[in-house]
Design a protein around this motif. Sequence first.
Motif, PDB file in Angstrom:
ATOM      1  N   LEU A 107      -5.245  14.060   0.612  1.00 47.32           N
ATOM      2  CA  LEU A 107      -5.386  12.611   0.757  1.00 47.32           C
ATOM      3  C   LEU A 107      -5.353  12.153   2.206  1.00 47.32           C
ATOM      4  N   TYR A 108      -4.550  12.797   3.035  1.00 49.03           N
ATOM      5  CA  TYR A 108      -4.446  12.366   4.427  1.00 49.03           C
ATOM      6  C   TYR A 108      -5.011  13.402   5.398  1.00 49.03           C
ATOM      7  N   HIS A 139       0.859  -1.182   0.000  1.00 50.50           N
ATOM      8  CA  HIS A 139       0.000   0.000   0.000  1.00 50.50           C
ATOM      9  C   HIS A 139       0.896   1.233   0.000  1.00 50.50           C
ATOM     10  N   PRO A 140       0.634   2.197  -0.901  1.00 54.26           N
ATOM     11  CA  PRO A 140       1.559   3.338  -1.036  1.00 54.26           C
ATOM     12  C   PRO A 140       1.714   4.183   0.219  1.00 54.26           C
ATOM     13  N   SER A 141       0.738   4.125   1.136  1.00 55.08           N
ATOM     14  CA  SER A 141       0.852   4.940   2.349  1.00 55.08           C
ATOM     15  C   SER A 141       1.830   4.351   3.353  1.00 55.08           C
ATOM     16  N   ARG A 184     -10.995  13.240   5.737  1.00 56.34           N
ATOM     17  CA  ARG A 184     -11.095  12.453   4.510  1.00 56.34           C
ATOM     18  C   ARG A 184     -11.602  11.053   4.847  1.00 56.34           C
ATOM     19  N   ASN A 185     -12.613  10.563   4.086  1.00 58.93           N
ATOM     20  CA  ASN A 185     -13.141   9.215   4.291  1.00 58.93           C
ATOM     21  C   ASN A 185     -12.462   8.180   3.403  1.00 58.93           C
ATOM     22  N   TYR A 186     -12.138   8.570   2.168  1.00 56.55           N
ATOM     23  CA  TYR A 186     -11.687   7.607   1.166  1.00 56.55           C
ATOM     24  C   TYR A 186     -10.227   7.863   0.801  1.00 56.55           C
ATOM     25  N   LYS A 187      -9.351   6.946   1.213  1.00 58.02           N
ATOM     26  CA  LYS A 187      -7.919   7.088   0.942  1.00 58.02           C
ATOM     27  C   LYS A 187      -7.527   6.451  -0.393  1.00 58.02           C
ATOM     28  N   ASP A 188      -8.403   5.596  -0.922  1.00 60.06           N
ATOM     29  CA  ASP A 188      -8.130   4.932  -2.192  1.00 60.06           C
ATOM     30  C   ASP A 188      -9.460   4.479  -2.787  1.00 60.06           C
ATOM     31  N   ALA A 189      -9.405   3.814  -3.930  1.00 58.16           N
ATOM     32  CA  ALA A 189     -10.624   3.447  -4.652  1.00 58.16           C
ATOM     33  C   ALA A 189     -10.968   1.968  -4.512  1.00 58.16           C
ATOM     34  N   SER A 238      -6.362  -1.814   0.827  1.00 53.20           N
ATOM     35  CA  SER A 238      -7.097  -0.565   0.992  1.00 53.20           C
ATOM     36  C   SER A 238      -6.886  -0.029   2.403  1.00 53.20           C
ATOM     37  N   ASP A 239      -7.127   1.269   2.549  1.00 54.39           N
ATOM     38  CA  ASP A 239      -7.063   1.902   3.865  1.00 54.39           C
ATOM     39  C   ASP A 239      -8.320   2.743   4.104  1.00 54.39           C
TER      40      ASP A 239
END
Length: 396
Positions: free
Chosen positions: A119-120, A42-44, A124-129, A276-277
């Motif tokens: 993004l962070y 995961h990129p985060s 924010r609710n959605y960190k990715d798709a 996902s996160d």
Amino acid sequence: MIYTLKNPIKNFPWGSRTAISDHFSIANPNLEHQAELWMGAHPSASSRITLEGVDVPLCDAITNNPSYWLGNCLQSSTPSLPFLMKILAAEEPLSIQVHPSKIAAEIGFTTENEQGIPLYAGNRNYKDANHKPEFIYAITPYLAMNGFREFCQIIDNFDFLELSTLKDIFQPFKQDPTPLTLASFFSSVLALKGDLKVLAINELISSIKTVDKEHFLYQASELISRLYILYPEDVGIFSPLLLNVIELQPGQAMFLHSETPHAYIHGLGIEVMANSDNVLRAGLTPKNIDADELVKNTLFQPIAFEKLLLQPCNNDLERKVYPIPVEDFNFDMLNPQYLMTLNTSSPEILLCLSEQVTIMTGTETRELSKGESVILPATLGRYHILGKGSVARAYC
């Protein structure tokens, strides 16, 4: 090739200071709250590997050579590892949460990007798709909540406690228990504010004092008392009356679908999920709570308690295969008694849970001790495991 993983640790306030370090001998010199150890791309918080003598993030290695790493799992124009494995160590409860479906995540992620929300950002609710179905395998006793109780149980719980403050919002569900009326009741509890919220919480705490050890509400009442100490002003303390409370024993496992309300309370386990996160929170947290978005992404269907445990679909002593009901990942527990031969056409993460094992290919050998992990590329093909340890295996 076999690639050793160097994995990041997330230090959240609910994490244990000792569980990961004690069980896996992973250093924690500053006694931080080691909540999650991430194994994946995961990129985060990507794991890192050594590639041609250079230390690189696994996510970058996969992006640069997707066919080598992903094989049959390469199914989109944005190549990524489909799953994420974690060691999770909860000393205190995690938030009550829901993970969105794949479609909802795609819409939510796009919408928040268009709104220019960083993004962070905290709101924010959605960190990715992506969606985030989860599997949890208990290493120690592992207390959790998973899914709505059967409707008759919810009604019995609130009937016994006779919470007059909630009577008006509870009656429509009691008289006609359906997913629609449960959604309305659940939303109304989350929406309690000001003096009414204080009255409801005080009444709940007074009422559970009448529950003794032999009563059907005892486990829920004990958990409510525990949550109240940590979050005395949070309506999330009502959740044990609405959600199944289960304590997994070491070696037991369960699956959590997207759109299912849940919370991990205490214990050490191995968690595998879609990569996902995305987390929508309802309570028991100082983090951002978006009750409306959570309700919109919740499936208000009961789950029978006896269906919570996920049993392996075979009785093989050496390899237990769990019937994961999504395509993002698979999970096996390996206990090699002799030389075990496996074939892979997908990337795999192997985590040694006990003792020591040796992984062998046609060209190399790698020893894994307790707490160490490796990733195997999809192109590896056949490999062997030998040793007396147990190994968690995630693949797709």
